[in-house]
Design a protein around this motif. Structure first.
Motif, mmCIF file in Angstrom:
data_model
loop_
_atom_site.group_PDB
_atom_site.id
_atom_site.type_symbol
_atom_site.label_atom_id
_atom_site.label_comp_id
_atom_site.label_asym_id
_atom_site.label_seq_id
_atom_site.Cartn_x
_atom_site.Cartn_y
_atom_site.Cartn_z
ATOM 1 N N ARG A 273 1.002 -1.141 -0.138
ATOM 2 C CA ARG A 273 0.249 0.381 -0.051
ATOM 3 C C ARG A 273 0.763 1.487 0.015
ATOM 4 O O ARG A 273 1.765 1.075 0.285
ATOM 5 C CB ARG A 273 -0.759 -0.150 0.643
ATOM 6 C CG ARG A 273 -0.092 0.292 2.649
ATOM 7 C CD ARG A 273 -1.500 0.205 3.321
ATOM 8 N NE ARG A 273 -0.757 -0.252 4.705
ATOM 9 C CZ ARG A 273 -1.642 0.454 5.976
ATOM 10 N NH1 ARG A 273 -2.639 1.669 6.256
ATOM 11 N NH2 ARG A 273 -0.688 -0.148 7.445
ATOM 12 N N THR A 274 0.167 2.091 -0.771
ATOM 13 C CA THR A 274 0.917 4.069 -1.018
ATOM 14 C C THR A 274 0.524 4.229 0.408
ATOM 15 O O THR A 274 -0.608 4.450 0.584
ATOM 16 C CB THR A 274 1.401 4.307 -2.100
ATOM 17 O OG1 THR A 274 -0.173 4.631 -1.966
ATOM 18 C CG2 THR A 274 1.884 3.102 -2.634
ATOM 19 N N VAL A 275 1.137 5.554 0.776
ATOM 20 C CA VAL A 275 1.041 6.514 1.675
ATOM 21 C C VAL A 275 0.751 7.929 1.601
ATOM 22 O O VAL A 275 2.539 7.556 1.590
ATOM 23 C CB VAL A 275 0.926 5.758 3.087
ATOM 24 C CG1 VAL A 275 0.438 7.348 4.183
ATOM 25 C CG2 VAL A 275 0.414 5.147 3.827
ATOM 26 N N GLU A 276 0.348 8.915 1.155
ATOM 27 C CA GLU A 276 1.330 9.962 0.501
ATOM 28 C C GLU A 276 1.416 11.080 1.843
ATOM 29 O O GLU A 276 0.732 10.967 3.112
ATOM 30 C CB GLU A 276 -0.310 10.766 -0.371
ATOM 31 C CG GLU A 276 0.830 12.224 -0.599
ATOM 32 C CD GLU A 276 0.643 12.291 -2.016
ATOM 33 O OE1 GLU A 276 0.926 14.156 -2.435
ATOM 34 O OE2 GLU A 276 -0.344 12.274 -2.662
ATOM 35 N N VAL A 277 2.337 11.590 2.270
ATOM 36 C CA VAL A 277 2.905 12.506 3.386
ATOM 37 C C VAL A 277 2.426 13.891 2.484
ATOM 38 O O VAL A 277 2.994 14.251 1.823
ATOM 39 C CB VAL A 277 4.134 12.844 3.360
ATOM 40 C CG1 VAL A 277 4.537 13.830 4.853
ATOM 41 C CG2 VAL A 277 4.730 11.293 4.162
ATOM 42 N N GLU A 278 1.569 14.793 3.784
ATOM 43 C CA GLU A 278 1.098 15.470 3.627
ATOM 44 C C GLU A 278 1.507 17.002 4.567
ATOM 45 O O GLU A 278 1.484 16.800 5.974
ATOM 46 C CB GLU A 278 -1.032 15.711 3.659
ATOM 47 C CG GLU A 278 -1.676 14.148 2.818
ATOM 48 C CD GLU A 278 -3.010 14.929 2.767
ATOM 49 O OE1 GLU A 278 -3.358 15.581 4.249
ATOM 50 O OE2 GLU A 278 -3.522 13.333 3.274
ATOM 51 N N LEU A 279 2.370 17.268 3.775
ATOM 52 C CA LEU A 279 2.989 18.896 4.555
ATOM 53 C C LEU A 279 2.809 20.407 4.160
ATOM 54 O O LEU A 279 1.690 21.050 3.170
ATOM 55 C CB LEU A 279 4.365 19.073 3.671
ATOM 56 C CG LEU A 279 5.388 19.770 3.891
ATOM 57 C CD1 LEU A 279 6.000 19.288 5.671
ATOM 58 C CD2 LEU A 279 6.783 19.855 3.408
ATOM 59 N N GLU A 280 1.745 21.054 5.279
ATOM 60 C CA GLU A 280 0.614 21.858 5.119
ATOM 61 C C GLU A 280 1.905 23.282 4.057
ATOM 62 O O GLU A 280 1.060 23.716 3.549
ATOM 63 C CB GLU A 280 1.270 22.521 6.815
ATOM 64 C CG GLU A 280 0.476 23.900 6.818
ATOM 65 C CD GLU A 280 0.133 24.043 8.110
ATOM 66 O OE1 GLU A 280 -0.345 24.992 8.736
ATOM 67 O OE2 GLU A 280 0.481 23.408 9.057
ATOM 68 N N LEU A 281 3.011 23.089 4.634
ATOM 69 C CA LEU A 281 3.917 24.148 3.931
ATOM 70 C C LEU A 281 4.022 24.109 2.178
ATOM 71 O O LEU A 281 4.637 24.717 2.352
ATOM 72 C CB LEU A 281 5.027 24.849 4.604
ATOM 73 C CG LEU A 281 5.026 24.735 6.135
ATOM 74 C CD1 LEU A 281 6.243 25.215 6.939
ATOM 75 C CD2 LEU A 281 4.097 25.586 6.663
ATOM 76 N N GLU A 282 3.515 23.015 1.856
ATOM 77 C CA GLU A 282 3.848 22.558 0.440
ATOM 78 C C GLU A 282 3.950 23.842 -0.544
ATOM 79 O O GLU A 282 4.969 24.146 -1.628
ATOM 80 C CB GLU A 282 3.365 21.489 0.313
ATOM 81 C CG GLU A 282 3.916 20.953 -1.439
ATOM 82 C CD GLU A 282 2.989 19.620 -1.549
ATOM 83 O OE1 GLU A 282 3.647 19.272 -2.495
ATOM 84 O OE2 GLU A 282 2.447 19.566 -0.798
ATOM 85 N N LYS A 283 2.564 24.979 -0.571
ATOM 86 C CA LYS A 283 2.611 25.389 -1.522
ATOM 87 C C LYS A 283 3.642 26.632 -1.301
ATOM 88 O O LYS A 283 4.555 26.925 -2.416
ATOM 89 C CB LYS A 283 1.058 25.915 -1.324
ATOM 90 C CG LYS A 283 0.106 24.753 -2.235
ATOM 91 C CD LYS A 283 -1.054 25.448 -2.096
ATOM 92 C CE LYS A 283 -1.685 24.624 -2.797
ATOM 93 N NZ LYS A 283 -3.904 25.197 -2.035
#
Length: 264
Positions: free
Chosen positions: A70-80
């Motif tokens: 399974r794949t899990v994406e890391v979500e980063l608040e400051l990405e934009k």
């Protein structure tokens, strides 16, 4: 048959395999195939942490359809904010310009900026070992503004794994250069926080020296071959999508990114 060295396990992977470097994808697939060949009955699940889930899903579904993964994406608040400056060409291709910036987050800052940190921690808690795969992301080149968020997303599972007391190792990577003193300090802090149980380097030129400069002891470093120096037989026998002559055109960005940033 190889000696059984573990009971039923869950194995996690993180690394730079959502970029347009096909070698890093090949390393991930080759490594999982090698482990599956040797210890397939002992592995309950592989977990791949990534920064572009649709991209990696397409790869693993093609090459690893019968492997529990399974794949899990890391979500980063400051990405934009971090990826606001894209590489650009001025005049001609020789003037390709990449904007670099200093690492501006601490270890705690990275974890605080992770929007799905609870999910990542829960998943990491269930694995037995986390492996850093891919040719090399511990260097200042990954602090280019358009790549920095991706580097941070690769580091976050490593930090979560250490906080859970999991075993953390690398496959054959290249380490350094570190850049200026600020960035050197950032990588020193990361290496201390992650505290790899074993670091494998694929070059005999500079990686060991670069790691030593940041306080990593030689007893944690091993010299090994590049991850795809020996291709798994299953990878070599995979059905080719095209049988006629063809040319591979590798772009710096994915087609998805190019479609968003060009006029058509």
């Amino acid at each position: 048959m190889p000696e059984r060295v573990w009971e039923i396990m869950k194995i996690g992977f993180t690394g730079p395999f959502c970029d347009n470097n096909f070698g890093d994808y090949a390393m991930l697939i080759n490594n999982i195939m090698d482990i599956d060949n040797a210890y397939g009955d002992s592995v309950e699940e592989y977990v791949v942490f990534c920064y572009n889930i649709s991209f990696i899903d397409a790869v693993v579904s093609h090459y690893l359809p019968d492997i529990p993964l399974r794949t899990v994406e890391v979500e980063l608040e400051l990405e934009k904010e971090i990826v606001s400056a894209q590489p650009r060409i001025s005049g001609n291709s020789k003037n390709f310009e990449i904007i670099y910036s200093d690492a501006d987050l601490s270890v705690q800052g990275l974890m605080d900026a992770t929007q799905n940190m609870k999910e990542i921690s829960e998943i990491v808690h269930g694995i037995d070992i986390l492996i850093l795969s891919g040719g090399g992301c511990f260097n200042y080149y990954w602090l280019a503004k358009h790549r920095k968020a991706r580097l941070f997303k690769m580091l976050i599972p490593l930090l979560a794994a250490r906080s859970c007391g999991k075993r953390i190792v690398t496959m054959g990577n290249t380490f350094g250069p570190w850049g200026n003193e600020n960035n050197k300090g950032f990588f020193r802090e990361i290496l201390r926080a992650v505290d790899f149980d074993l670091i494998c380097v694929r070059d005999a030129v500079d990686s060991r020296k670069q790691l030593n400069a940041l306080g990593v002891n030689d007893n944690k470093i091993r010299d090994i071959a590049d991850d795809i120096y020996f291709l798994n037989a299953r990878l070599k026998q995979k059905h080719q999508l095209l049988s006629e002559k063809y040319i591979i055109f590798e772009t710096y960005h994915s087609m998805e990114e190019l479609e968003k940033t060009t006029d058509g």
